[in-house]
Design an enzyme around this catalytic site. Structure first.
Site, mmCIF file in Angstrom:
data_model
loop_
_atom_site.group_PDB
_atom_site.id
_atom_site.type_symbol
_atom_site.label_atom_id
_atom_site.label_comp_id
_atom_site.label_asym_id
_atom_site.label_seq_id
_atom_site.Cartn_x
_atom_site.Cartn_y
_atom_site.Cartn_z
ATOM 1 N N CYS A 120 0.884 -1.163 0.123
ATOM 2 C CA CYS A 120 -0.028 0.040 0.173
ATOM 3 C C CYS A 120 0.805 1.085 -0.082
ATOM 4 C CB CYS A 120 -0.854 0.113 1.097
ATOM 5 S SG CYS A 120 -2.192 1.055 1.041
ATOM 6 N N LYS A 195 -12.362 -4.693 2.020
ATOM 7 C CA LYS A 195 -11.968 -4.068 2.980
ATOM 8 C C LYS A 195 -12.713 -2.647 3.085
ATOM 9 C CE LYS A 195 -7.667 -1.335 4.006
ATOM 10 N NZ LYS A 195 -6.151 -1.152 3.959
ATOM 11 N N LYS A 248 -12.068 -7.535 6.027
ATOM 12 C CA LYS A 248 -11.419 -6.802 6.806
ATOM 13 C C LYS A 248 -12.298 -5.507 7.260
ATOM 14 C CE LYS A 248 -7.667 -3.769 7.547
ATOM 15 N NZ LYS A 248 -6.663 -2.906 6.990
ATOM 16 N N SER A 274 -7.050 -3.234 14.452
ATOM 17 C CA SER A 274 -6.322 -2.365 15.549
ATOM 18 C C SER A 274 -7.335 -2.223 16.758
ATOM 19 C CB SER A 274 -5.652 -1.174 14.953
ATOM 20 O OG SER A 274 -6.333 -0.573 14.403
HETATM 21 C C1 PBG Z 1 -2.931 0.106 4.745
HETATM 22 C C2 PBG Z 1 -3.763 -0.770 5.673
HETATM 23 C C3 PBG Z 1 -4.421 -0.330 6.955
HETATM 24 C C4 PBG Z 1 -4.752 -1.328 7.645
HETATM 25 C C5 PBG Z 1 -3.887 -2.548 7.158
HETATM 26 N N1 PBG Z 1 -3.283 -2.005 6.151
HETATM 27 C C6 PBG Z 1 -5.181 1.114 7.174
HETATM 28 C C7 PBG Z 1 -6.136 1.522 6.446
HETATM 29 O O1 PBG Z 1 -6.558 1.082 5.403
HETATM 30 O O2 PBG Z 1 -6.262 2.786 6.804
HETATM 31 C C8 PBG Z 1 -5.512 -1.602 8.966
HETATM 32 C C9 PBG Z 1 -5.236 -2.503 9.883
HETATM 33 C C10 PBG Z 1 -5.816 -2.498 11.459
HETATM 34 O O3 PBG Z 1 -6.515 -1.235 11.708
HETATM 35 O O4 PBG Z 1 -5.434 -3.064 12.228
HETATM 36 N N2 PBG Z 1 -4.104 0.465 4.021
#
Ligand code: PBG
Length: 334
Positions: A120, A195, A248, A274
């Site tokens: 990413c 996602k 996710k 998280s």
């Molecule tokens: C990168 C990414 C994110 C997460 C995993 N890869 C953040 C987002 O999309 O803002 C989130 C993982 C988590 O909250 O544990 N894009």
């Protein structure tokens, strides 16, 4: 059969009986452990919103990766936080970038550990968005070329698997094509397929320093109100060559996990994100819930819903608990 001849409570009487008829059990093999890697030496920065989780410099990340592998965890997913960011995410593809060095050094130290990388741009861009900006929006088609470049540089550094998470259309196909052109046809793609644009990522953005400076991610991540659309996202990723698909976040999306399990026959990952971790930690620190019991209940539920693999900040804790003989018994008596 009916009551009073039939009584469901008969098989719930003892832990031994419950153990015999338990339908879902967790194994250490189910887990992928996320690691945040920063520049420096001897760095182990606690992430305030995620008690027990740290940003590690490479030397410390190696120790943590070893500890995880020795506990039986088969894989880590790496997130790199570069010293310098720019608008084009230049540091994401640098040969000598934080993530490229981390991959190489962790691979050297723990060769059997499966190293997955998050592909990413958000950790590498000054604006914090997951792609290259064109005015106020992320330009899809230039971004997928950069993602392909990043995936390729991770594979070159020694990554075992790449995990595109930018939610760009066509990203899996672009990455597959680029990997194959560069002789990486054996590197699997774990696609962050469904996602969602989720507030549960809040603490991660502190950990990865990747919050968007302006706006949000709703123009590329999914609307949390949608389920059919998640199936379309997964279908496309499968057609584009994904080897493993992902839903996710996990907990508020168990219905999506179940549906994906029923509609697709690829290995299915759920990302226990998280915010899901932080809520348990915060409540447990207040004495409002029991950390271990809630953790086991949540992770078992994610697996029961249909996940084959779980990415979780609890991975090490759970692996430690699983070493005990019967974790359900143990947690019951706490
Ligand atoms: C990168 C990414 C994110 C997460 C995993 N890869 C953040 C987002 O999309 O803002 C989130 C993982 C988590 O909250 O544990 N894009």
């Amino acid at each position: 059969m009916q009551f009073p001849e039939y009584r469901l409570r008969r098989l719930r009487q003892t832990e031994t009986l419950r153990r015999m008829v338990r339908e879902t059990t967790l194994s250490v093999d189910d887990f992928i452990y996320p690691l945040f890697v920063v520049e420096g030496k001897g760095v182990k920065n606690p992430i305030k919103s995620m008690p027990g989780i740290f940003q590690f410099s490479i030397d410390e990340a190696i120790k943590e990766a070893k500890r995880a592998f020795e506990l039986g965890i088969p894989a880590v997913i790496l997130f790199g936080i570069p010293a310098q960011k720019d608008a084009s995410a230049f540091s994401a593809v640098a040969k000598n970038g934080i993530i490229q060095r981390a991959i190489k050094e962790i691979k050297n130290a723990v060769p059997e550990l499966c190293i997955i990388t998050d592909v990413c741009l958000c950790e590498y861009t000054t604006h914090g968005h997951c792609g290259i900006m064109e005015g106020n929006s992320v330009d899809n088609d230039t971004t997928i070329e950069v993602l392909a470049e990043i995936a390729c540089s991770h594979a070159t550094a020694g990554a075992d698997m790449v995990a595109p998470s930018a939610m760009m259309d066509g990203q899996v196909a672009a990455i597959r094509e680029r990997l194959d052109e560069n002789n990486f046809h054996n590197i699997p793609i774990m696609a962050y397929s469904a996602k969602y644009a989720s507030a549960f990522y809040g603490p991660f953005r502190e950990a990865a320093q990747s919050a968007p400076k302006q706006g949000d991610r709703k123009a590329y991540q999914m609307d949390f109100a949608n389920s059919d659309e998640a199936m379309r996202e997964i279908t496309l990723d499968v057609e584009e060559g994904a080897d493993i698909i992902m839903v996710k976040p996990a907990l508020a999306y168990l219905d999506i996990i179940r549906r994906a399990k029923e509609e697709f026959d690829l290995p299915l990952v759920a990302y226990n994100v998280s915010g899901e971790y932080s809520m348990v930690k915060a409540a447990a620190q207040n004495g409002w819930i029991d950390n271990d019991k809630v953790m086991m209940e949540m992770l078992t539920a994610i697996k029961r819903a249909g996940a084959d693999i779980i990415i979780s900040y609890f991975a090490v804790e759970v692996a430690q608990l699983l070493k005990q003989k019967n974790i359900y018994e143990t947690t019951n008596h706490k």
